[in-house]
Design a protein around this motif. Structure first.
Motif, mmCIF file in Angstrom:
data_model
loop_
_atom_site.group_PDB
_atom_site.id
_atom_site.type_symbol
_atom_site.label_atom_id
_atom_site.label_comp_id
_atom_site.label_asym_id
_atom_site.label_seq_id
_atom_site.Cartn_x
_atom_site.Cartn_y
_atom_site.Cartn_z
ATOM 1 N N THR A 177 4.861 3.425 -1.472
ATOM 2 C CA THR A 177 4.824 2.045 -1.941
ATOM 3 C C THR A 177 3.385 1.591 -2.135
ATOM 4 O O THR A 177 3.047 0.921 -3.118
ATOM 5 C CB THR A 177 5.524 1.117 -0.926
ATOM 6 O OG1 THR A 177 6.914 1.449 -0.872
ATOM 7 C CG2 THR A 177 5.386 -0.337 -1.314
ATOM 8 N N ASN A 178 2.543 1.979 -1.213
ATOM 9 C CA ASN A 178 1.132 1.628 -1.282
ATOM 10 C C ASN A 178 0.419 2.376 -2.399
ATOM 11 O O ASN A 178 -0.310 1.782 -3.196
ATOM 12 C CB ASN A 178 0.484 1.947 0.071
ATOM 13 C CG ASN A 178 -0.966 1.497 0.139
ATOM 14 O OD1 ASN A 178 -1.392 0.622 -0.600
ATOM 15 N ND2 ASN A 178 -1.711 2.103 1.026
ATOM 16 N N THR A 179 0.640 3.673 -2.456
ATOM 17 C CA THR A 179 -0.037 4.496 -3.464
ATOM 18 C C THR A 179 0.328 4.064 -4.881
ATOM 19 O O THR A 179 -0.535 3.983 -5.753
ATOM 20 C CB THR A 179 0.331 5.974 -3.277
ATOM 21 O OG1 THR A 179 -0.073 6.398 -1.978
ATOM 22 C CG2 THR A 179 -0.348 6.840 -4.324
ATOM 23 N N PHE A 180 1.614 3.761 -5.087
ATOM 24 C CA PHE A 180 2.063 3.376 -6.424
ATOM 25 C C PHE A 180 2.050 1.858 -6.618
ATOM 26 O O PHE A 180 2.461 1.374 -7.674
ATOM 27 C CB PHE A 180 3.469 3.926 -6.677
ATOM 28 C CG PHE A 180 3.522 5.435 -6.689
ATOM 29 C CD1 PHE A 180 2.521 6.165 -7.308
ATOM 30 C CD2 PHE A 180 4.563 6.108 -6.079
ATOM 31 C CE1 PHE A 180 2.557 7.556 -7.328
ATOM 32 C CE2 PHE A 180 4.612 7.502 -6.090
ATOM 33 C CZ PHE A 180 3.600 8.225 -6.713
ATOM 34 N N ARG A 181 1.626 1.144 -5.585
ATOM 35 C CA ARG A 181 1.547 -0.320 -5.659
ATOM 36 C C ARG A 181 2.871 -0.926 -6.148
ATOM 37 O O ARG A 181 2.867 -1.837 -6.975
ATOM 38 C CB ARG A 181 0.433 -0.736 -6.629
ATOM 39 C CG ARG A 181 -0.966 -0.445 -6.151
ATOM 40 C CD ARG A 181 -1.491 -1.613 -5.349
ATOM 41 N NE ARG A 181 -2.935 -1.605 -5.243
ATOM 42 C CZ ARG A 181 -3.634 -0.828 -4.417
ATOM 43 N NH1 ARG A 181 -3.011 0.028 -3.633
ATOM 44 N NH2 ARG A 181 -4.946 -0.914 -4.366
ATOM 45 N N ASP A 182 3.967 -0.404 -5.635
ATOM 46 C CA ASP A 182 5.276 -0.821 -6.131
ATOM 47 C C ASP A 182 6.223 -1.171 -4.985
ATOM 48 O O ASP A 182 6.838 -0.291 -4.384
ATOM 49 C CB ASP A 182 5.877 0.313 -6.975
ATOM 50 C CG ASP A 182 7.209 -0.086 -7.582
ATOM 51 O OD1 ASP A 182 7.661 -1.229 -7.364
ATOM 52 O OD2 ASP A 182 7.799 0.747 -8.295
ATOM 53 N N PRO A 183 6.354 -2.466 -4.660
ATOM 54 C CA PRO A 183 7.213 -2.906 -3.561
ATOM 55 C C PRO A 183 8.683 -2.538 -3.769
ATOM 56 O O PRO A 183 9.428 -2.421 -2.794
ATOM 57 C CB PRO A 183 7.057 -4.436 -3.557
ATOM 58 C CG PRO A 183 6.086 -4.773 -4.596
ATOM 59 C CD PRO A 183 5.682 -3.575 -5.344
ATOM 60 N N ASP A 184 9.085 -2.358 -5.024
ATOM 61 C CA ASP A 184 10.484 -2.027 -5.301
ATOM 62 C C ASP A 184 10.889 -0.692 -4.686
ATOM 63 O O ASP A 184 12.058 -0.479 -4.357
ATOM 64 C CB ASP A 184 10.730 -1.977 -6.820
ATOM 65 C CG ASP A 184 10.597 -3.353 -7.457
ATOM 66 O OD1 ASP A 184 10.611 -4.342 -6.702
ATOM 67 O OD2 ASP A 184 10.481 -3.437 -8.691
ATOM 68 N N LEU A 185 9.938 0.204 -4.537
ATOM 69 C CA LEU A 185 10.244 1.492 -3.916
ATOM 70 C C LEU A 185 10.753 1.262 -2.491
ATOM 71 O O LEU A 185 11.732 1.874 -2.060
ATOM 72 C CB LEU A 185 8.999 2.387 -3.888
ATOM 73 C CG LEU A 185 8.493 2.893 -5.230
ATOM 74 C CD1 LEU A 185 7.290 3.800 -5.022
ATOM 75 C CD2 LEU A 185 9.598 3.639 -5.959
ATOM 76 N N MET A 186 10.069 0.382 -1.775
ATOM 77 C CA MET A 186 10.471 0.064 -0.405
ATOM 78 C C MET A 186 11.847 -0.596 -0.385
ATOM 79 O O MET A 186 12.685 -0.289 0.471
ATOM 80 C CB MET A 186 9.431 -0.856 0.223
ATOM 81 C CG MET A 186 9.779 -1.368 1.600
ATOM 82 S SD MET A 186 9.416 -0.188 2.912
ATOM 83 C CE MET A 186 7.632 -0.359 3.065
#
Lengths: 200, 200
Positions: A177-186
């Motif tokens: 989530t951090n690496t891809f800057r994508d909260p949706d993954l979480m």
DNA sequence: GTCTATACAGTGATAGAC
DNA sequence: GTCTATCACTGTATAGAC
């Protein structure tokens, strides 16, 4: 850690100010160390965030490591508080599902700076001092608590393995989530974990 | 990245030495940065590991960031090589299971220093430069490849979600394995993932 | 107790001899 | 192309004035 001098004389104002500054420095350290990382953070950064003069920091903390250790302590406090709240739920399965929900609720923070505990653990591991073990204690407490819930759900044999898997799933998705800057993954992984918990 | 001057004149000895030193520095950087972390590693550390005089490093890499970028590049190369080997297996499920097996085989390294890619990603995220995105590209390539295997296994709709979950499981267990210095955690989680892949 | 000024070490990077 | 000497800077930590 100063002992609480209960009923001490009139050291009120000064001691309170000291307590206030120490507390502010600890809180600032926890936040800034999370956002910038241990190595990139200078004492000046923490002092500025706590609104305390740079040189004055050393009155409250002898070294930078002491400040890091204080930040680790707040991680432990936060964790204990969260688990205490979850313990109020009657069903162990619900406790775990609410734990996951709490992680998902913090997904924006994870996307920006990663999991506070996980990123810190990763960094401390590269240091010579034994600070990493102090944080490991708290992470182990979390795993133990999760294992306890699985055991209460009837998983006698593999409770610990499941606990490790659940915490690892969170740590891993935090990193992605951090690496891809994508909260949706979480969010997606959270839903998957919820479904998984329902099947156990 | 220097183009290969195939059949160039007799620039053999000197150019080879240069190539050799550059390659040595890159390899040393990848290893030392993994072991010590980016911030704690000095150019002197890398130069020593590569057996190159400190000041001479700047002939091959203008800045420390360039050296880090070179190390990121080797991560990409390694990943591509691994996936190319796995692609030779006929069954997508076997490809994934062998991928997991490869992770487990490196559990001792993970226990000591964490996952090379994961710890680097975590650190780069705290830096101002855009180096984190260069590493993210490689991590994304891995997720894409895993998703491709899940799709080939018939998981049309949730292939990507499963891919993220699998990579996250590895990253997470790497962090716990590292924090607790216990390679057995990785081994147990590996077995669990293998069983999981068999049920999909 | 609080804060300023500063010593001291370490690091990235450069200039220039060979 | 290779390497030494050195600069400029940053950051931790301390001494000591208030």
């Amino acid at each position: 850690m100063t002992h609480s001098t209960a009923g001490g004389r009139t050291r009120g104002a000064k001691a309170d100010a000291a307590q206030g500054k120490r507390a502010r420095l600890t809180a600032a350290a926890a936040q800034v160390l999370h956002e910038q990382g241990v190595e990139k953070t200078t004492l000046a950064d923490i002092a500025r965030a706590a609104d305390v003069p740079v040189g004055n920091v050393y009155y409250y903390f002898k070294t930078k490591d002491d400040l890091v250790e204080a930040a680790i302590g707040t991680h432990g406090d936060t964790l204990r508080a969260v688990l205490a709240t979850l313990d109020e739920l009657p069903e162990p399965r619900d406790r775990l599902k609410h734990l996951v929900r709490g992680w998902v609720d913090q997904r924006d923070l994870a996307a920006r700076y990663g999991c506070p505990t996980g990123t810190l653990a990763s960094e401390l591991d590269k240091r010579a001092d034994g600070l990493d073990e102090k944080l490991a204690v708290h992470l182990r407490a979390l795993v133990d608590w999760v294992a306890h819930q699985f055991r209460a759900m009837g998983h006698r044999r593999d409770a610990r393995e499941l606990a490790v898997a659940l915490v690892a799933a969170y740590q891993g998705i935090s990193l992605l989530t951090n690496t891809f800057r994508d909260p949706d993954l979480m969010a997606a992984e959270g839903r998957r974990l919820q479904r998984w918990l329902d099947t156990l």
